[in-house]
Write a protein that holds these residues in place. Structure first.
Motif, PDB file in Angstrom:
ATOM      1  N   ALA A  98       0.833  -1.193   0.000  1.00 51.78           N
ATOM      2  CA  ALA A  98       0.000   0.000   0.000  1.00 51.78           C
ATOM      3  C   ALA A  98       0.869   1.244   0.000  1.00 51.78           C
ATOM      4  O   ALA A  98       1.897   1.301   0.702  1.00 51.78           O
ATOM      5  N   ALA A  99       0.457   2.244  -0.779  1.00 49.45           N
ATOM      6  CA  ALA A  99       1.207   3.493  -0.898  1.00 49.45           C
ATOM      7  C   ALA A  99       0.245   4.672  -0.906  1.00 49.45           C
ATOM      8  O   ALA A  99      -0.907   4.524  -1.313  1.00 49.45           O
ATOM      9  N   PRO A 100       0.712   5.850  -0.509  1.00 48.37           N
ATOM     10  CA  PRO A 100      -0.155   7.034  -0.541  1.00 48.37           C
ATOM     11  C   PRO A 100      -0.638   7.378  -1.948  1.00 48.37           C
ATOM     12  O   PRO A 100      -1.732   7.921  -2.124  1.00 48.37           O
ATOM     13  N   SER A 101       0.198   7.089  -2.940  1.00 47.29           N
ATOM     14  CA  SER A 101      -0.202   7.324  -4.321  1.00 47.29           C
ATOM     15  C   SER A 101       0.446   6.270  -5.196  1.00 47.29           C
ATOM     16  O   SER A 101       1.405   5.612  -4.794  1.00 47.29           O
ATOM     17  N   GLY A 102      -0.061   6.122  -6.412  1.00 48.30           N
ATOM     18  CA  GLY A 102       0.409   5.062  -7.285  1.00 48.30           C
ATOM     19  C   GLY A 102       1.873   5.181  -7.640  1.00 48.30           C
ATOM     20  O   GLY A 102       2.373   6.271  -7.891  1.00 48.30           O
ATOM     21  N   SER A 103       2.563   4.064  -7.656  1.00 43.22           N
ATOM     22  CA  SER A 103       3.987   4.063  -7.975  1.00 43.22           C
ATOM     23  C   SER A 103       4.404   2.665  -8.410  1.00 43.22           C
ATOM     24  O   SER A 103       3.748   1.679  -8.067  1.00 43.22           O
ATOM     25  N   ILE A 104       5.512   2.598  -9.146  1.00 45.33           N
ATOM     26  CA  ILE A 104       6.088   1.304  -9.510  1.00 45.33           C
ATOM     27  C   ILE A 104       7.326   1.020  -8.674  1.00 45.33           C
ATOM     28  O   ILE A 104       7.980  -0.006  -8.864  1.00 45.33           O
ATOM     29  N   ARG A 105       7.674   1.921  -7.770  1.00 46.01           N
ATOM     30  CA  ARG A 105       8.894   1.777  -6.974  1.00 46.01           C
ATOM     31  C   ARG A 105       8.591   1.189  -5.602  1.00 46.01           C
ATOM     32  O   ARG A 105       7.703   1.671  -4.900  1.00 46.01           O
ATOM     33  N   THR A 106       9.343   0.178  -5.212  1.00 49.77           N
ATOM     34  CA  THR A 106       9.124  -0.434  -3.905  1.00 49.77           C
ATOM     35  C   THR A 106       9.303   0.585  -2.787  1.00 49.77           C
ATOM     36  O   THR A 106       8.595   0.534  -1.782  1.00 49.77           O
ATOM     37  N   MET A 107      10.187   1.528  -2.962  1.00 52.46           N
ATOM     38  CA  MET A 107      10.490   2.490  -1.902  1.00 52.46           C
ATOM     39  C   MET A 107       9.317   3.406  -1.589  1.00 52.46           C
ATOM     40  O   MET A 107       9.287   4.033  -0.532  1.00 52.46           O
ATOM     41  N   ASP A 108       8.355   3.506  -2.465  1.00 46.34           N
ATOM     42  CA  ASP A 108       7.204   4.386  -2.242  1.00 46.34           C
ATOM     43  C   ASP A 108       6.071   3.715  -1.473  1.00 46.34           C
ATOM     44  O   ASP A 108       5.088   4.375  -1.137  1.00 46.34           O
ATOM     45  N   TYR A 109       6.211   2.424  -1.222  1.00 47.33           N
ATOM     46  CA  TYR A 109       5.159   1.685  -0.534  1.00 47.33           C
ATOM     47  C   TYR A 109       5.465   1.557   0.956  1.00 47.33           C
ATOM     48  O   TYR A 109       6.553   1.134   1.334  1.00 47.33           O
ATOM     49  N   ASN A 110       4.473   1.943   1.770  1.00 49.36           N
ATOM     50  CA  ASN A 110       4.677   1.985   3.213  1.00 49.36           C
ATOM     51  C   ASN A 110       4.400   0.653   3.910  1.00 49.36           C
ATOM     52  O   ASN A 110       5.002   0.354   4.931  1.00 49.36           O
ATOM     53  N   TYR A 111       3.451  -0.083   3.371  1.00 48.55           N
ATOM     54  CA  TYR A 111       2.997  -1.298   4.036  1.00 48.55           C
ATOM     55  C   TYR A 111       3.066  -2.476   3.075  1.00 48.55           C
ATOM     56  O   TYR A 111       2.726  -2.340   1.890  1.00 48.55           O
ATOM     57  N   TRP A 112       3.484  -3.619   3.625  1.00 55.26           N
ATOM     58  CA  TRP A 112       3.674  -4.827   2.821  1.00 55.26           C
ATOM     59  C   TRP A 112       3.042  -6.027   3.504  1.00 55.26           C
ATOM     60  O   TRP A 112       3.048  -6.133   4.739  1.00 55.26           O
TER      61      TRP A 112
END
Length: 122
Positions: A98-112
């Motif tokens: 889950a991320a605050p906004s759409g992204s293809i980068r793992t670093m932009d995702y806060n929760y896994w």
């Protein structure tokens, strides 16, 4: 805080299909863009698909475009990955995030999530 739990992985023959699910806890699921990533042995985690908060906008890695479909049901706090025409090279542990906004980068995702194994036999 969002907790994610994947399910639906397993062993399938090449050409087969699987549907992965990712159930999220909390009341704010619809506030997050969601993504699916995968990691094969001895390889880096890679982007597979993403979906916007509303579900209107989706994006895919070139390697899965036309075969995988990402969707979400905000009423059920769940995101899905329908995987069709599976190939042996799709074998990996699949993670939702889950991320605050759409992204293809793992670093932009806060929760896994913890991941679910998908194995495609030839």
């Amino acid at each position: 805080q969002v907790q994610l739990v994947e399910s639906g992985g397993g062993l399938v023959q090449a050409g087969g299909s699987l549907r992965l699910s990712c159930a999220a806890s909390g009341r704010t699921f619809s506030s997050y863009a969601m993504g699916w990533f995968r990691q094969a042995p001895e390889k880096e985690r890679e982007f597979v698909a993403r979906i916007s908060r509303s579900g209107i906008i989706t994006g895919y890695a070139e390697s899965v475009k036309g075969r995988f479909i990402i969707s979400r049901d905000n009423a059920k706090n769940t995101v899905y990955l329908q995987m069709n025409s599976l190939k042996p090279e799709d074998t990996a542990v699949y993670y939702c995030a889950a991320a605050p906004s759409g992204s293809i980068r793992t670093m932009d995702y806060n929760y896994w999530g913890q991941g679910t194994q998908v194995t495609v036999s030839s």
